[in-house]
Design an enzyme around this catalytic site. Structure first.
Site, PDB file in Angstrom:
ATOM      1  N   ASP A   8       0.806  -1.372   0.140  1.00  0.00           N
ATOM      2  CA  ASP A   8      -0.125  -0.019   0.045  1.00  0.00           C
ATOM      3  C   ASP A   8       0.836   1.366  -0.077  1.00  0.00           C
ATOM      4  O   ASP A   8       1.615   1.613   0.935  1.00  0.00           O
ATOM      5  CB  ASP A   8      -1.007   0.096   1.204  1.00  0.00           C
ATOM      6  N   GLU A  39      -4.175   1.878  -2.760  1.00  0.00           N
ATOM      7  CA  GLU A  39      -5.538   2.394  -2.235  1.00  0.00           C
ATOM      8  C   GLU A  39      -5.347   3.646  -1.352  1.00  0.00           C
ATOM      9  O   GLU A  39      -6.205   4.312  -1.135  1.00  0.00           O
ATOM     10  CB  GLU A  39      -6.114   1.335  -1.529  1.00  0.00           C
ATOM     11  N   ASN A  40      -3.979   4.136  -0.822  1.00  0.00           N
ATOM     12  CA  ASN A  40      -3.732   5.083   0.064  1.00  0.00           C
ATOM     13  C   ASN A  40      -3.038   6.134  -0.773  1.00  0.00           C
ATOM     14  O   ASN A  40      -2.471   7.013  -0.008  1.00  0.00           O
ATOM     15  CB  ASN A  40      -3.258   4.696   1.070  1.00  0.00           C
ATOM     16  N   ASN A  67     -10.263  -1.189   0.243  1.00  0.00           N
ATOM     17  CA  ASN A  67     -11.625  -0.753   0.882  1.00  0.00           C
ATOM     18  C   ASN A  67     -11.568   0.663   0.645  1.00  0.00           C
ATOM     19  O   ASN A  67     -12.626   1.349   0.682  1.00  0.00           O
ATOM     20  CB  ASN A  67     -11.731  -0.963   2.513  1.00  0.00           C
ATOM     21  N   HIS A  68     -10.442   1.281   0.096  1.00  0.00           N
ATOM     22  CA  HIS A  68     -10.344   2.820   0.055  1.00  0.00           C
ATOM     23  C   HIS A  68     -10.493   3.069  -1.293  1.00  0.00           C
ATOM     24  O   HIS A  68     -10.381   4.141  -1.690  1.00  0.00           O
ATOM     25  CB  HIS A  68      -8.924   3.489   0.553  1.00  0.00           C
ATOM     26  N   HIS A 153      -6.727  -8.505   0.429  1.00  0.00           N
ATOM     27  CA  HIS A 153      -6.872  -7.149   1.399  1.00  0.00           C
ATOM     28  C   HIS A 153      -7.533  -7.545   2.419  1.00  0.00           C
ATOM     29  O   HIS A 153      -8.899  -7.492   2.319  1.00  0.00           O
ATOM     30  CB  HIS A 153      -7.540  -6.242   0.293  1.00  0.00           C
ATOM     31  N   HIS A 178      -3.095  -4.182   3.012  1.00  0.00           N
ATOM     32  CA  HIS A 178      -4.160  -3.411   4.070  1.00  0.00           C
ATOM     33  C   HIS A 178      -3.753  -3.147   5.278  1.00  0.00           C
ATOM     34  O   HIS A 178      -3.935  -2.011   5.776  1.00  0.00           O
ATOM     35  CB  HIS A 178      -5.597  -4.443   3.975  1.00  0.00           C
ATOM     36  N   HIS A 180      -0.892  -2.552   6.534  1.00  0.00           N
ATOM     37  CA  HIS A 180       0.482  -1.522   6.560  1.00  0.00           C
ATOM     38  C   HIS A 180       1.563  -2.090   7.389  1.00  0.00           C
ATOM     39  O   HIS A 180       2.458  -1.056   7.542  1.00  0.00           O
ATOM     40  CB  HIS A 180      -0.114  -0.134   6.821  1.00  0.00           C
TER      41      HIS A 180
HETATM   42 FE   LIG Z   1      -4.053   0.456   2.430  1.00  0.00          FE
HETATM   43 FE   LIG Z   2      -7.192  -1.143   2.942  1.00  0.00          FE
END
Ligand SMILES: [Fe+2]
Ligand SMILES: [Fe+2]
Length: 275
Positions: A8, A39-40, A67-68, A153, A178, A180
């Site tokens: 991520d 995703e981040n 999810n993001h 994830h 996910h 991190h």
């Molecule tokens: Fe993430």
């Molecule tokens: Fe995530």
């Protein structure tokens, strides 16, 4: 097949180390393809079409999310236009975008990338086990696909591990994202599938999972809403796994964690890159 899977990417610091290091890594490791969870990437929340294009131009072949995925609204329409970015397969039917993609490599080789999202401590997604089972049934490893990489994830280590065992022998690699936080369990499962519970984030580790540590602390300690949290901006570490996949069987021969730049690499001692 030689692959790199990067965890991520969080904010500007994460983007910087990724785009700085990728050209030399591609050459040094003779990589066939690079997969990045982004995703981040946009201020910690989602990814924009512009950042997506920057990553693809900068040495990424395929982008996974999580999810993001839809935190930045502009990406919603872009997901249907750009096949090189995917979202979790087990989101409800009708969700924009795709849960998997095929990457064509030199010599006609085909890499399939799939993402599923967990449900434990995550939210109301469809069954990731059934979704993964269905996707794996569409391919024959070593026959219709030279390699299959699954991005799992999820928050719970148990759910990730269970999903990996479901795929063992039918996917080349199952890579966790996910949380991190990189886990120290990169290994090859009995059936030949490379696995790591979490590859770790690409971001500044002097933080709380990539975000400003003072704001994060305040949010844990107070009921009063504080300022909006933003990514930590110190020197970031690129966290990834390097994978070698047998082109004939599609099974893994090697999985090696990689940490480059920033505080986490400095703390990892001399064994910070594949030999
Ligand atoms: Fe993430
Ligand atoms: Fe995530």
């Amino acid at each position: 097949m030689r692959l790199l899977f990067c965890g991520d990417v969080v904010g500007r610091a994460g983007r910087k180390v990724l785009l700085e290091k990728l050209p030399e890594l591609r050459a040094e490791l003779a990589l066939d393809a690079v997969i990045v969870n982004a995703e981040n990437a946009a201020g910690g929340f989602g990814i924009t079409p512009a950042l997506c294009e920057e990553f693809l131009a900068g040495g990424c072949d395929l982008i996974t999310t999580g999810n993001h995925v839809f935190d930045q609204r502009e990406i919603i329409g872009h997901m249907d236009r750009e096949p090189r970015i995917i979202r979790p397969l087990n989101m409800v039917p009708g969700t924009p975008g795709r849960g998997g993609a095929e990457v064509r490599l030199v010599n006609g080789r085909k890499l399939v990338v799939v993402q599923v999202i967990g449900r434990l401590f995550m939210g109301a997604y469809d069954d990731p086990f059934r979704a993964l089972e269905g996707e794996l049934a569409r391919h024959a490893l070593g026959a219709t696909a030279h390699a299959i990489v699954v991005d799992v994830h999820a928050e719970a280590t148990s759910e990730k591990m269970a999903l990996a065992h479901l795929a063992d022998g039918r996917a080349s690699a199952v890579i966790g994202t996910h949380t991190h936080v990189p886990t120290a369990d990169a290994w090859i499962l009995p059936g030949g599938t490379a696995y790591v519970t979490d590859v770790g984030m690409t971001g500044d580790y002097d933080s709380v999972i990539g975000m400003n540590k003072a704001v994060s602390l305040q949010r844990f300690r107070s009921h009063v809403p504080g300022p909006r949290n933003t990514p930590a901006l110190g020197e970031a570490t690129l966290c990834a796994v390097y994978l070698e996949i047998d082109d004939r069987t599609g099974l893994a021969g090697r999985i090696e964690p990689l940490r480059l730049g920033g505080r986490l690499a400095a703390a990892s001692g001399p064994i910070s890159r594949p030999r």
